[in-house]
Write a protein that holds these residues in place. Structure first.
Motif, PDB file in Angstrom:
ATOM      1  N   GLY A   3     -47.071   8.707 -17.690  1.00 14.64           N
ATOM      2  CA  GLY A   3     -47.813   9.468 -16.701  1.00 14.64           C
ATOM      3  C   GLY A   3     -47.233   9.288 -15.314  1.00 14.64           C
ATOM      4  O   GLY A   3     -46.308   8.507 -15.102  1.00 14.64           O
ATOM      5  N   LEU A   4     -47.798  10.004 -14.362  1.00 14.17           N
ATOM      6  CA  LEU A   4     -47.329   9.919 -12.981  1.00 14.17           C
ATOM      7  C   LEU A   4     -48.492   9.602 -12.067  1.00 14.17           C
ATOM      8  O   LEU A   4     -49.631   9.962 -12.343  1.00 14.17           O
ATOM      9  CB  LEU A   4     -46.698  11.254 -12.554  1.00 14.17           C
ATOM     10  CG  LEU A   4     -45.389  11.649 -13.243  1.00 14.17           C
ATOM     11  CD1 LEU A   4     -45.025  13.078 -12.844  1.00 14.17           C
ATOM     12  CD2 LEU A   4     -44.261  10.707 -12.857  1.00 14.17           C
ATOM     13  N   ILE A   5     -48.185   8.912 -10.979  1.00 19.38           N
ATOM     14  CA  ILE A   5     -49.158   8.682  -9.914  1.00 19.38           C
ATOM     15  C   ILE A   5     -48.583   9.351  -8.677  1.00 19.38           C
ATOM     16  O   ILE A   5     -47.487   8.993  -8.222  1.00 19.38           O
ATOM     17  CB  ILE A   5     -49.391   7.176  -9.674  1.00 19.38           C
ATOM     18  CG1 ILE A   5     -50.012   6.543 -10.924  1.00 19.38           C
ATOM     19  CG2 ILE A   5     -50.277   6.957  -8.458  1.00 19.38           C
ATOM     20  CD1 ILE A   5     -50.153   5.038 -10.856  1.00 19.38           C
ATOM     21  N   VAL A 124     -55.535   5.018 -19.421  1.00 18.25           N
ATOM     22  CA  VAL A 124     -55.398   5.563 -18.057  1.00 18.25           C
ATOM     23  C   VAL A 124     -54.897   4.520 -17.058  1.00 18.25           C
ATOM     24  O   VAL A 124     -54.433   4.865 -15.982  1.00 18.25           O
ATOM     25  CB  VAL A 124     -56.726   6.171 -17.531  1.00 18.25           C
ATOM     26  CG1 VAL A 124     -56.995   7.507 -18.174  1.00 18.25           C
ATOM     27  CG2 VAL A 124     -57.886   5.223 -17.732  1.00 18.25           C
ATOM     28  N   SER A 125     -54.983   3.240 -17.428  1.00 19.37           N
ATOM     29  CA  SER A 125     -54.449   2.202 -16.543  1.00 19.37           C
ATOM     30  C   SER A 125     -52.994   1.864 -16.870  1.00 19.37           C
ATOM     31  O   SER A 125     -52.419   0.938 -16.303  1.00 19.37           O
ATOM     32  CB  SER A 125     -55.301   0.927 -16.650  1.00 19.37           C
ATOM     33  OG  SER A 125     -55.382   0.499 -17.985  1.00 19.37           O
ATOM     34  N   GLU A 126     -52.395   2.642 -17.783  1.00 19.34           N
ATOM     35  CA  GLU A 126     -50.997   2.417 -18.189  1.00 19.34           C
ATOM     36  C   GLU A 126     -50.133   3.642 -17.909  1.00 19.34           C
ATOM     37  O   GLU A 126     -49.268   4.000 -18.707  1.00 19.34           O
ATOM     38  CB  GLU A 126     -50.928   2.126 -19.691  1.00 19.34           C
ATOM     39  CG  GLU A 126     -51.688   0.916 -20.178  1.00 19.34           C
ATOM     40  CD  GLU A 126     -51.619   0.802 -21.699  1.00 19.34           C
ATOM     41  OE1 GLU A 126     -50.999  -0.142 -22.187  1.00 19.34           O
ATOM     42  OE2 GLU A 126     -52.193   1.674 -22.384  1.00 19.34           O
ATOM     43  N   LYS A 127     -50.336   4.288 -16.771  1.00 25.96           N
ATOM     44  CA  LYS A 127     -49.560   5.492 -16.475  1.00 25.96           C
ATOM     45  C   LYS A 127     -48.074   5.186 -16.322  1.00 25.96           C
ATOM     46  O   LYS A 127     -47.221   6.004 -16.646  1.00 25.96           O
ATOM     47  CB  LYS A 127     -50.097   6.174 -15.206  1.00 25.96           C
ATOM     48  CG  LYS A 127     -51.449   6.823 -15.414  1.00 25.96           C
ATOM     49  CD  LYS A 127     -51.942   7.512 -14.166  1.00 25.96           C
ATOM     50  CE  LYS A 127     -53.288   8.188 -14.404  1.00 25.96           C
ATOM     51  NZ  LYS A 127     -53.827   8.783 -13.175  1.00 25.96           N
ATOM     52  N   MET A 128     -47.760   3.992 -15.803  1.00 27.54           N
ATOM     53  CA  MET A 128     -46.350   3.645 -15.560  1.00 27.54           C
ATOM     54  C   MET A 128     -45.882   2.412 -16.328  1.00 27.54           C
ATOM     55  O   MET A 128     -44.696   2.161 -16.419  1.00 27.54           O
ATOM     56  CB  MET A 128     -46.122   3.443 -14.066  1.00 27.54           C
ATOM     57  CG  MET A 128     -46.249   4.747 -13.285  1.00 27.54           C
ATOM     58  SD  MET A 128     -45.850   4.561 -11.536  1.00 27.54           S
ATOM     59  CE  MET A 128     -47.265   3.660 -10.963  1.00 27.54           C
TER      60      MET A 128
END
Length: 433
Positions: A3-5, A124-128
């Motif tokens: 994922g991206l932030i 959702v806490s592992e986007k990167m």
């Protein structure tokens, strides 16, 4: 898929390994990103005063009907926590007062349960960064740390149900090491410990003694805000440790807990060390060997106090603080960090003993040096102003209390954001007076 932030990216930080940097400008106080916890646990000491699911402090929490040890705001929070609470509920009932796994063991059990549940998808806490990719320092741990971990593992086998899929010993040792190096302590507005959590994406942030961001907590979520103006390409840096202390002490702490030495500009220049180790002005200057001897004494006293904190009585601890302050005061200025450390401990003992006058006496000596020696927007400074403000209010010294609370608010509006529940409560606190 990763994922991206928005506004933040992962990169290889020279000399540090993985890190995060910003891809757009951020102003002081601006939120870079927030992250829910991958897994978290409320401290046993907070049980009954906070909701086990959302960490809200409130009166009249509903109690788990079976074990009587889980507490919730309402049925929604209880239902939300059941997947984790069921790991402990039957065991608490069976063991009664003998149920005593460590907080780390409880957190690891919850991580294992979540891994069991979420097999392929990213959380959702592992986007990167995936939880499995957290840095471990198993090979660097000394015998004392390894023995503590093995005791925690024994607790996991003893206190948790057989249907919890527990990996082999080597993988368990690795997971406990990952949690030790990457776990976050969730704290309240006065920096009292509430619980422990793991946030994989936030664990990517590297350390600096000149941090560009601060990590704070909103319930069980973590929020990352800028405490310096940031431009595209700047690395996201936070502090892993208490920054009050001189360079050698900071790096000893980093090596002991995180197995590296900091090479930030402050650690290279040691520009703040002279102010932090200020010596009392005398007609005859203090000899360097006297200063060095007193620094050794101070470091040993700090260690000794830490070891005896839960053994000696409050009266004995206060006497220990007073004796060390008298001895150090012959060489050190009152603003020397070792003097401040023991004053802070003495203030804490006075608060515990409900000695408001004593707490104020120590607190007033601490506030000004703290404001000078800590970086801007430090939670150590805001928490001191909060404590002092609340004690002043209790003593009906309203003008001093409101002044201290407003100074806390100025720091917290940057560190926590203006709409944080802590700030809403603080505005009410000030408004009532």
């Amino acid at each position: 898929m990763m994922g991206l932030i928005e506004g933040v990216e992962k990169f290889d930080s020279p000399g540090k390994g993985r890190g995060l940097r910003v891809t757009k400008p951020f102003k002081v106080g601006e939120l870079l990103f927030s992250s829910p916890a991958y897994s978290y646990v409320l401290s046993a000491e907070e049980r009954g005063s906070r909701c086990d699911f959302c960490f809200t402090r409130k009166e009249g929490l509903a109690r788990c009907g079976k074990c009587k040890k889980g507490f919730y705001c309402n049925a929604k929070c209880q239902k939300g926590d059941w997947a984790m609470h069921k790991l402990e509920c039957s065991a608490i009932t069976a063991f009664g007062e003998n149920w005593c796994p460590s907080e780390t063991t409880r957190l690891v059990a919850r991580i294992l349960a979540k891994k069991q549940k979420i097999v392929k998808e990213r959380c959702v806490s592992e986007k990167m960064l995936l939880i499995e990719e957290l840095q471990s320092h198993l090979e660097d741990e000394d015998n004392e740390k390894r023995e503590r971990t093995e005791a925690d593992i024994a607790g996991l086998h003893r206190f948790y149900p057989k249907h919890l899929e527990v990996p082999d010993q080597k993988d368990l040792l690795t997971l406990f090491s990952q949690v030790a190096c990457n776990g976050f302590t969730i704290e309240d507005d006065e920096l009292s410990h509430i619980g422990t959590a793991v946030y994989p994406d936030i664990a990517l942030i590297n350390h600096s003694c000149l941090p560009s961001v601060i990590v704070t907590y909103n319930g069980t979520s973590a929020e990352v805000r800028a405490v310096q103006k940031m431009n595209p390409g700047d690395e996201v840096l936070t502090s892993y440790i208490d920054l009050l202390y001189p360079t050698d002490d900071r790096n000893n702490r980093l090596r002991e807990c995180y197995y590296f030495t900091c090479d930030c500009q402050e650690c290279k220049s040691k520009s703040r060390d002279k102010a932090k180790l200020k010596v009392r002005k005398k007609r005859d200057p203090v000899e360097p060997h006297e200063v060095n001897n007193m620094i050794r004494y101070a470091r040993n006293t700090v260690k000794e106090f830490r070891a005896l904190k839960h053994v000696k009585s409050p009266g004995e601890l206060l006497e220990m603080c007073e004796q060390s302050l008298e001895k150090m005061g012959a060489v050190f200025d009152d603003s020397n960090v070792y003097m401040l450390h023991m004053m802070y401990q003495a203030m804490g003992v006075c608060i515990y003993m409900q000695d408001a006058d004593g707490a104020i006496r120590y607190g007033e000596k601490i506030l000004k040096p703290y404001s000078k020696l800590y970086p801007p927007y430090s939670l150590n400074v805001s928490s001191m102003y909060l404590k002092m403000g609340r004690i002043y209010m209790m003593m009906e010294k309203h003008s001093e209390g409101i002044s201290a609370l407003k100074k806390a608010m100025a720091v917290m509006e940057v560190a926590h954001g203006k709409n944080h529940p802590f700030l809403r409560d603080l505005r009410k606190e000030i408004g009532q007076k």
